[in-house]
Design a protein around this motif. Sequence first.
Motif, PDB file in Angstrom:
ATOM      1  N   GLY A   1       0.797  -1.221   0.000  1.00 25.51           N
ATOM      2  CA  GLY A   1       0.000   0.000   0.000  1.00 25.51           C
ATOM      3  C   GLY A   1       0.830   1.272   0.000  1.00 25.51           C
ATOM      4  N   LEU A   2       1.584   1.476   1.078  1.00 24.56           N
ATOM      5  CA  LEU A   2       2.351   2.714   1.213  1.00 24.56           C
ATOM      6  C   LEU A   2       3.376   2.874   0.091  1.00 24.56           C
ATOM      7  CD1 LEU A   2       2.444   5.086   3.206  1.00 24.56           C
ATOM      8  CD2 LEU A   2       4.320   3.920   4.385  1.00 24.56           C
ATOM      9  N   MET A   3       3.976   1.763  -0.337  1.00 19.72           N
ATOM     10  CA  MET A   3       5.002   1.851  -1.385  1.00 19.72           C
ATOM     11  C   MET A   3       4.433   2.235  -2.750  1.00 19.72           C
ATOM     12  SD  MET A   3       8.164   1.443  -0.460  1.00 19.72           S
ATOM     13  CE  MET A   3       9.114   0.694  -1.774  1.00 19.72           C
ATOM     14  N   VAL A   4       3.106   2.256  -2.882  1.00 23.06           N
ATOM     15  CA  VAL A   4       2.502   2.740  -4.121  1.00 23.06           C
ATOM     16  C   VAL A   4       2.927   4.182  -4.375  1.00 23.06           C
ATOM     17  CG1 VAL A   4       0.334   3.314  -5.258  1.00 23.06           C
ATOM     18  CG2 VAL A   4       0.541   1.169  -4.016  1.00 23.06           C
TER      19      VAL A   4
ATOM     20  N   VAL B   1       7.810   7.540   3.249  1.00 21.56           N
ATOM     21  CA  VAL B   1       7.499   6.205   2.731  1.00 21.56           C
ATOM     22  C   VAL B   1       8.719   5.285   2.758  1.00 21.56           C
ATOM     23  CG1 VAL B   1       6.758   4.898   0.714  1.00 21.56           C
ATOM     24  CG2 VAL B   1       5.625   7.051   1.276  1.00 21.56           C
ATOM     25  N   VAL B   2       9.827   5.717   2.155  1.00 22.86           N
ATOM     26  CA  VAL B   2      11.008   4.852   2.060  1.00 22.86           C
ATOM     27  C   VAL B   2      11.616   4.560   3.440  1.00 22.86           C
ATOM     28  CG1 VAL B   2      13.349   4.661   1.133  1.00 22.86           C
ATOM     29  CG2 VAL B   2      11.497   5.485  -0.320  1.00 22.86           C
ATOM     30  N   PRO B   3      11.744   5.536   4.338  1.00 22.35           N
ATOM     31  CA  PRO B   3      12.240   5.202   5.680  1.00 22.35           C
ATOM     32  C   PRO B   3      11.347   4.210   6.423  1.00 22.35           C
ATOM     33  CG  PRO B   3      12.453   7.549   5.291  1.00 22.35           C
ATOM     34  CD  PRO B   3      11.648   7.001   4.155  1.00 22.35           C
ATOM     35  N   ILE B   4      10.023   4.351   6.293  1.00 19.21           N
ATOM     36  CA  ILE B   4       9.118   3.384   6.932  1.00 19.21           C
ATOM     37  C   ILE B   4       9.312   2.000   6.320  1.00 19.21           C
ATOM     38  CG2 ILE B   4       6.693   2.724   7.210  1.00 19.21           C
ATOM     39  CD1 ILE B   4       6.010   5.651   7.540  1.00 19.21           C
ATOM     40  N   PHE B   5       9.477   1.957   4.989  1.00 21.63           N
ATOM     41  CA  PHE B   5       9.731   0.686   4.321  1.00 21.63           C
ATOM     42  C   PHE B   5      11.009   0.048   4.865  1.00 21.63           C
ATOM     43  CE2 PHE B   5      12.058  -1.641   1.031  1.00 21.63           C
ATOM     44  CZ  PHE B   5      11.125  -2.607   0.680  1.00 21.63           C
ATOM     45  N   ALA B   6      12.067   0.843   5.004  1.00 25.09           N
ATOM     46  CA  ALA B   6      13.330   0.327   5.533  1.00 25.09           C
ATOM     47  C   ALA B   6      13.154  -0.169   6.964  1.00 25.09           C
ATOM     48  CB  ALA B   6      14.399   1.415   5.475  1.00 25.09           C
ATOM     49  N   LEU B   7      12.403   0.571   7.749  1.00 32.53           N
ATOM     50  CA  LEU B   7      12.160   0.184   9.142  1.00 32.53           C
ATOM     51  C   LEU B   7      11.424  -1.147   9.211  1.00 32.53           C
ATOM     52  CD1 LEU B   7      12.713   1.422  11.940  1.00 32.53           C
ATOM     53  CD2 LEU B   7      10.418   2.396  11.875  1.00 32.53           C
ATOM     54  N   ALA B   8      10.520  -1.382   8.265  1.00 32.41           N
ATOM     55  CA  ALA B   8       9.720  -2.608   8.268  1.00 32.41           C
ATOM     56  C   ALA B   8      10.450  -3.797   7.655  1.00 32.41           C
ATOM     57  CB  ALA B   8       8.410  -2.372   7.500  1.00 32.41           C
ATOM     58  N   ASN B   9      11.452  -3.553   6.810  1.00 31.09           N
ATOM     59  CA  ASN B   9      12.061  -4.644   6.054  1.00 31.09           C
ATOM     60  C   ASN B   9      13.530  -4.914   6.347  1.00 31.09           C
ATOM     61  OD1 ASN B   9      10.024  -5.608   3.744  1.00 31.09           O
ATOM     62  ND2 ASN B   9       9.748  -3.409   4.056  1.00 31.09           N
ATOM     63  N   ALA B  10      14.224  -3.965   6.950  1.00 29.89           N
ATOM     64  CA  ALA B  10      15.664  -4.136   7.168  1.00 29.89           C
ATOM     65  C   ALA B  10      15.992  -4.788   8.505  1.00 29.89           C
ATOM     66  CB  ALA B  10      16.373  -2.782   7.067  1.00 29.89           C
ATOM     67  N   GLY B  11      14.976  -5.107   9.296  1.00 28.36           N
ATOM     68  CA  GLY B  11      15.210  -5.716  10.605  1.00 28.36           C
ATOM     69  C   GLY B  11      15.533  -7.194  10.490  1.00 28.36           C
TER      70      GLY B  11
END
Length: 384
Positions: free
Chosen positions: A58-61, A253-263
């Motif tokens: 969603g957000l990455m759209v 958007v991109v920082p939230i994506f990194a926070l959700a996926n880089a862990g």
Amino acid sequence: MRAESSGGVLLVIAAVVALIWANSAAADGYLQFWGQKITLGAGDFAVTHDLGHWVNDGLMVIFFFVIGLEIKRELAVGELRDRRAATLPAVAALGGVVVPGLLYALIAEGEAIRGWGIPMATDIAFAVGVLALLGKHVSAGAKLFLLSVAIVDDILAIAIIAIFYTDRLSMLWLLGTIVGLLVCVAMRRLGISSPWAYVPIGVVVWFATLESGVHATLAGVALGLLTPAGEVRGRKVLDTLEHDLHPVSAFLVVPIFALANAGVPLGDGALAAAYANSATWAVITGLVLGKIIGISGGAYLASGLRWGTLPQGMHPWEVFGVAALGGIGFTVSLFITDLAFADASLVSDAKVGILTASVIAALIGVIALIVSPRAGGGGSGREA
């Protein structure tokens, strides 16, 4: 450049926070937070995903919509409009996609082979952020070359996601997506220039794409490409949208994506296990060696055959440094990882490879550009 470099810094911070969080005493909280279920819509139109998937689907759209806008601008009025100027970065980007994919395929084993698309992507915000730190040591031509290669790289990566990472396809929902896009075209021909008028139909296009089996973020790319590059009733729609949404994409958007996926968990032998897996080394080899060989080889080939020329003020030695920075494949590489693998261990191993490769690629790129003949010669680069 300023927006990309600042966004790149924030991206790195978010990734570091995610790594610390996922490897701290609060690691269970990291998994629980991004794993909590959220339902949007009601009845037949209700969709339930965990928070991490809502970020990715969603957000990455918004991120991919901005990419669509950037591609449209470059093709319509930017560097990629002129065939000769576009040929060299296009060939370089093609090399930077094909060679990493081939190297990955040669190294990966078993189920890991499905991740061949992971090392093909370049993280433009991360790469430009590193480039910006070098200041006058890099010519303006090298910056332009990196941006042009990254834009073409985005086009190729989007095509790969659409064609090869679609598991199922519902023709009825796909037809709904096409109808929605045609409505957007009709609205544009009627001269409707207010972005808010397109939001409802944009949501419909996103939902139909999500249900069709094609990854929902591609709806953002399609809508971005349909945005008019010229004026509509005195309004520069593309410029306005890009100006307004780029900061949202880069700083939210991109920082939230990194926070959700880089862990990625690195303790309890996870790091050693990752480095013992072929997927990890396939990603590292593809992103580091593949990008250097592919981008620089493609650029030198196109230049040698006189298909195109390097941007004014760019020294040929700078191509190697820019090619190395192309190996920073953070955002889209992480994105493709989640599409490629269902096995959590493979996802984790590939992410370790992405993180490792991005650091190595950044270091090689920085060193190469500092010692290149352009180092200290920023004056003519600025004139270019």
